[in-house]
Motif scaffolding. Sequence first.
Motif, PDB file in Angstrom:
ATOM      1  N   LEU A   1       0.660  -1.131   0.142  1.00 36.58           N
ATOM      2  CA  LEU A   1      -0.003   0.049   0.134  1.00 36.58           C
ATOM      3  C   LEU A   1       0.897   1.138   0.003  1.00 36.58           C
ATOM      4  N   ALA A   2       2.168   1.041  -0.490  1.00 40.50           N
ATOM      5  CA  ALA A   2       2.980   2.318  -0.521  1.00 40.50           C
ATOM      6  C   ALA A   2       2.442   3.439  -1.452  1.00 40.50           C
ATOM      7  N   ASP A   3       1.644   3.291  -2.189  1.00 41.48           N
ATOM      8  CA  ASP A   3       1.219   4.237  -3.149  1.00 41.48           C
ATOM      9  C   ASP A   3       0.064   5.186  -2.625  1.00 41.48           C
ATOM     10  N   PHE A   4      -0.320   4.590  -1.491  1.00 41.36           N
ATOM     11  CA  PHE A   4      -1.671   5.215  -0.878  1.00 41.36           C
ATOM     12  C   PHE A   4      -1.441   5.950   0.416  1.00 41.36           C
ATOM     13  N   LYS A   5      -2.259   7.162   0.498  1.00 38.66           N
ATOM     14  CA  LYS A   5      -1.892   8.012   1.815  1.00 38.66           C
ATOM     15  C   LYS A   5      -2.744   7.247   2.952  1.00 38.66           C
TER      16      LYS A   5
ATOM     17  N   ALA B   1      -5.071   8.377   4.909  1.00 42.82           N
ATOM     18  CA  ALA B   1      -6.728   8.302   4.827  1.00 42.82           C
ATOM     19  C   ALA B   1      -7.149   7.532   3.811  1.00 42.82           C
ATOM     20  N   GLN B   2      -6.537   7.152   2.440  1.00 39.41           N
ATOM     21  CA  GLN B   2      -7.050   6.392   1.551  1.00 39.41           C
ATOM     22  C   GLN B   2      -7.092   4.943   2.063  1.00 39.41           C
ATOM     23  N   ILE B   3      -6.210   4.609   2.821  1.00 35.54           N
ATOM     24  CA  ILE B   3      -5.936   3.278   3.564  1.00 35.54           C
ATOM     25  C   ILE B   3      -7.258   2.812   4.392  1.00 35.54           C
ATOM     26  N   ASP B   4      -7.415   4.028   5.217  1.00 34.51           N
ATOM     27  CA  ASP B   4      -8.375   4.000   6.254  1.00 34.51           C
ATOM     28  C   ASP B   4      -9.798   3.944   5.383  1.00 34.51           C
TER      29      ASP B   4
ATOM     30  N   MET C   1     -10.494   0.386   4.215  1.00 31.32           N
ATOM     31  CA  MET C   1     -11.073  -0.328   5.024  1.00 31.32           C
ATOM     32  C   MET C   1     -12.320  -0.348   5.611  1.00 31.32           C
ATOM     33  N   GLU C   2     -12.862   1.124   5.495  1.00 30.29           N
ATOM     34  CA  GLU C   2     -14.222   1.239   5.922  1.00 30.29           C
ATOM     35  C   GLU C   2     -15.026   0.687   4.661  1.00 30.29           C
ATOM     36  N   LEU C   3     -14.789   0.815   3.481  1.00 29.74           N
ATOM     37  CA  LEU C   3     -15.280   0.340   2.250  1.00 29.74           C
ATOM     38  C   LEU C   3     -15.247  -1.262   2.352  1.00 29.74           C
ATOM     39  N   ILE C   4     -14.471  -1.751   2.924  1.00 31.14           N
ATOM     40  CA  ILE C   4     -14.342  -3.311   3.146  1.00 31.14           C
ATOM     41  C   ILE C   4     -15.373  -3.744   4.081  1.00 31.14           C
ATOM     42  N   GLU C   5     -15.298  -3.200   5.230  1.00 36.15           N
ATOM     43  CA  GLU C   5     -16.124  -3.304   6.403  1.00 36.15           C
ATOM     44  C   GLU C   5     -17.693  -3.127   5.981  1.00 36.15           C
ATOM     45  N   GLN C   6     -17.905  -2.015   5.247  1.00 37.77           N
ATOM     46  CA  GLN C   6     -19.347  -1.917   4.834  1.00 37.77           C
ATOM     47  C   GLN C   6     -19.816  -2.979   3.567  1.00 37.77           C
ATOM     48  N   GLY C   7     -19.120  -3.525   3.242  1.00 41.48           N
ATOM     49  CA  GLY C   7     -19.274  -4.512   2.164  1.00 41.48           C
ATOM     50  C   GLY C   7     -19.610  -3.652   0.702  1.00 41.48           C
TER      51      GLY C   7
ATOM     52  N   TYR D   1      -9.067   4.859  -3.170  1.00 41.75           N
ATOM     53  CA  TYR D   1      -9.226   4.136  -2.205  1.00 41.75           C
ATOM     54  C   TYR D   1      -9.870   2.776  -2.738  1.00 41.75           C
ATOM     55  N   HIS D   2     -10.444   2.746  -3.864  1.00 42.99           N
ATOM     56  CA  HIS D   2     -10.828   1.524  -4.479  1.00 42.99           C
ATOM     57  C   HIS D   2      -9.971   0.561  -4.571  1.00 42.99           C
ATOM     58  N   ARG D   3      -8.852   1.224  -5.293  1.00 47.25           N
ATOM     59  CA  ARG D   3      -7.780   0.048  -5.618  1.00 47.25           C
ATOM     60  C   ARG D   3      -7.037  -0.243  -4.145  1.00 47.25           C
ATOM     61  N   ALA D   4      -6.864   0.586  -3.329  1.00 44.20           N
ATOM     62  CA  ALA D   4      -6.174   0.103  -1.797  1.00 44.20           C
ATOM     63  C   ALA D   4      -7.136  -0.802  -1.454  1.00 44.20           C
ATOM     64  N   ALA D   5      -8.368  -0.905  -1.552  1.00 41.52           N
ATOM     65  CA  ALA D   5      -9.290  -1.941  -0.853  1.00 41.52           C
ATOM     66  C   ALA D   5      -9.147  -3.295  -1.743  1.00 41.52           C
TER      67      ALA D   5
END
Length: 123
Positions: A45-49, A51-54, A57-63, A104-108
């Motif tokens: 996840l080196a390419d992401f800030k 806040a994008q990683i957080d 994770m929220e996107l994943i948790e919310q399905g 953040y979609h790509r991070a997820a």
Amino acid sequence: MDTSTPTTTECRECRRTLRSAKSIANGIGPGCAAKIRRARAAADLADFKPAQIDKAMELIEQGGILRTSRPGIYTTVSGNGSTTYLVHLVTCTCTAGLKGRACYHRAAARILDAAAPAARRAA
């Protein structure tokens, strides 16, 4: 006489039956949730800030991001819920992704890919 069919809820990651109220509410079992938390630390996840990683994770948790039948390809929903995007580990059809920027979609997608068993990634 009750003729209704009982419904069961499955984990959106492994498809096992969920039994606890918390797991049912989250749509994911405790084992898969722990695997995703570990994958966050292991994913590239080196390419992401932060806040994008957080937000990922929220996107994943919310399905809000789901695997497709094609390895490494995911569908995800926009921040306002009105649009869906196709996401790959290196590309996304969102506005930022089309401009070549990290989203953040790509991070997820990278986190979920790191959490997936090797057999599922290679399939």
